[in-house]
Design an enzyme around this catalytic site. Structure first.
Site, mmCIF file in Angstrom:
data_model
loop_
_atom_site.group_PDB
_atom_site.id
_atom_site.type_symbol
_atom_site.label_atom_id
_atom_site.label_comp_id
_atom_site.label_asym_id
_atom_site.label_seq_id
_atom_site.Cartn_x
_atom_site.Cartn_y
_atom_site.Cartn_z
ATOM 1 N N ASP A 1 2.061 54.622 -54.525
ATOM 2 C CA ASP A 1 1.020 53.753 -53.985
ATOM 3 C C ASP A 1 1.642 52.838 -52.939
ATOM 4 O O ASP A 1 2.831 52.540 -52.999
ATOM 5 C CB ASP A 1 0.382 52.928 -55.106
ATOM 6 C CG ASP A 1 1.383 52.039 -55.825
ATOM 7 O OD1 ASP A 1 2.326 52.588 -56.423
ATOM 8 O OD2 ASP A 1 1.223 50.805 -55.782
ATOM 9 N N ASN B 1 8.755 48.523 -57.194
ATOM 10 C CA ASN B 1 9.810 48.664 -58.201
ATOM 11 C C ASN B 1 10.215 50.109 -58.463
ATOM 12 O O ASN B 1 11.364 50.382 -58.788
ATOM 13 C CB ASN B 1 9.402 47.986 -59.500
ATOM 14 C CG ASN B 1 9.423 46.482 -59.382
ATOM 15 O OD1 ASN B 1 10.202 45.923 -58.613
ATOM 16 N ND2 ASN B 1 8.555 45.814 -60.110
ATOM 17 N N HIS C 1 -1.676 51.729 -59.172
ATOM 18 C CA HIS C 1 -0.235 51.965 -59.273
ATOM 19 C C HIS C 1 0.069 53.381 -59.765
ATOM 20 O O HIS C 1 1.186 53.861 -59.609
ATOM 21 C CB HIS C 1 0.369 50.940 -60.224
ATOM 22 C CG HIS C 1 1.715 50.425 -59.842
ATOM 23 N ND1 HIS C 1 2.196 50.376 -58.554
ATOM 24 C CD2 HIS C 1 2.704 49.883 -60.613
ATOM 25 C CE1 HIS C 1 3.399 49.854 -58.535
ATOM 26 N NE2 HIS C 1 3.734 49.552 -59.776
ATOM 27 N N ASN D 1 9.559 50.823 -63.167
ATOM 28 C CA ASN D 1 10.791 50.188 -62.711
ATOM 29 C C ASN D 1 12.060 50.917 -63.142
ATOM 30 O O ASN D 1 13.159 50.485 -62.805
ATOM 31 C CB ASN D 1 10.837 48.719 -63.164
ATOM 32 C CG ASN D 1 10.794 48.556 -64.656
ATOM 33 O OD1 ASN D 1 10.454 49.481 -65.386
ATOM 34 N ND2 ASN D 1 11.134 47.373 -65.133
#
Length: 185
Positions: free
Chosen positions: A91, A112, A20, A66
């Site tokens: 990613d 997100n 991520h 997020n």
């Protein structure tokens, strides 16, 4: 001409080296290659430089994934950078590991960070460089996959992937989105 290059990732030691955080990792690799250092700033770590007569602001948000949109919106407004000159590095589970795809717009696909950016900017019409992390996980385990670390075999290929991503970023800044898509997609 000004550009904002934003690598997405999560802050904190526990997220370093995870799939991520590939956006952070690419920007860190660039800084390491050029012997530059990021400095703490509002909503993230920043690196400002000039390239071929253009001003580039590299950003690694410190807002968690997020809430990445808050950092992107703040720096676009503060530096008066047009959204079309903002490139988001992220990613992507839908791309095989190591593949990259440059796009001028698109949905968030459940990501997100991209969702937050679209909400803050009130549009999904901004460029992004999607970096494939693959989909080699059991159904329902995608969170574990993206928050997991790269395998030993993947780690051996990461340097090449980061270099290709850096080339794409510099191409985006120097020759624009459309021509760069023709070269890298």
């Amino acid at each position: 001409m000004k550009y904002l290059i934003c690598g997405l990732g999560n802050i904190g030691q526990e997220y370093q080296g995870t799939r991520h955080n590939i956006g952070f990792d690419v920007l860190d690799q660039f800084a390491l290659m050029k012997k530059f250092a990021f400095k703490s700033g509002r909503y993230g770590d920043l690196l400002k430089l000039r390239f071929k007569g253009k001003s580039i602001l590299f950003l690694k948000p410190n807002t968690y994934m997020n809430l990445s949109g808050k950092a992107v919106k703040y720096w676009l407004n503060k530096e008066k950078i047009m959204e079309k000159n903002c490139l988001i590095l992220t990613d992507d589970l839908n791309l095989p590991f190591g593949n990259i795809r440059l796009k001028g717009k698109g949905g968030h696909g459940g990501h997100n960070g991209l969702k937050s950016i679209a909400e803050e900017l009130k549009t999904d019409q901004y460029p992004r460089l999607r970096i494939g992390v693959g989909d080699d996980f059991v159904q329902g385990k995608q969170v574990e996959h993206v928050l997991g670390r790269f395998s030993e075999a993947e780690n051996k290929k990461l340097g090449e992937i980061k270099e290709k991503s850096i080339e794409c970023i510099l191409s985006f800044v120097s020759i624009g989105l459309d021509r760069s898509m023709n070269v890298f997609n």
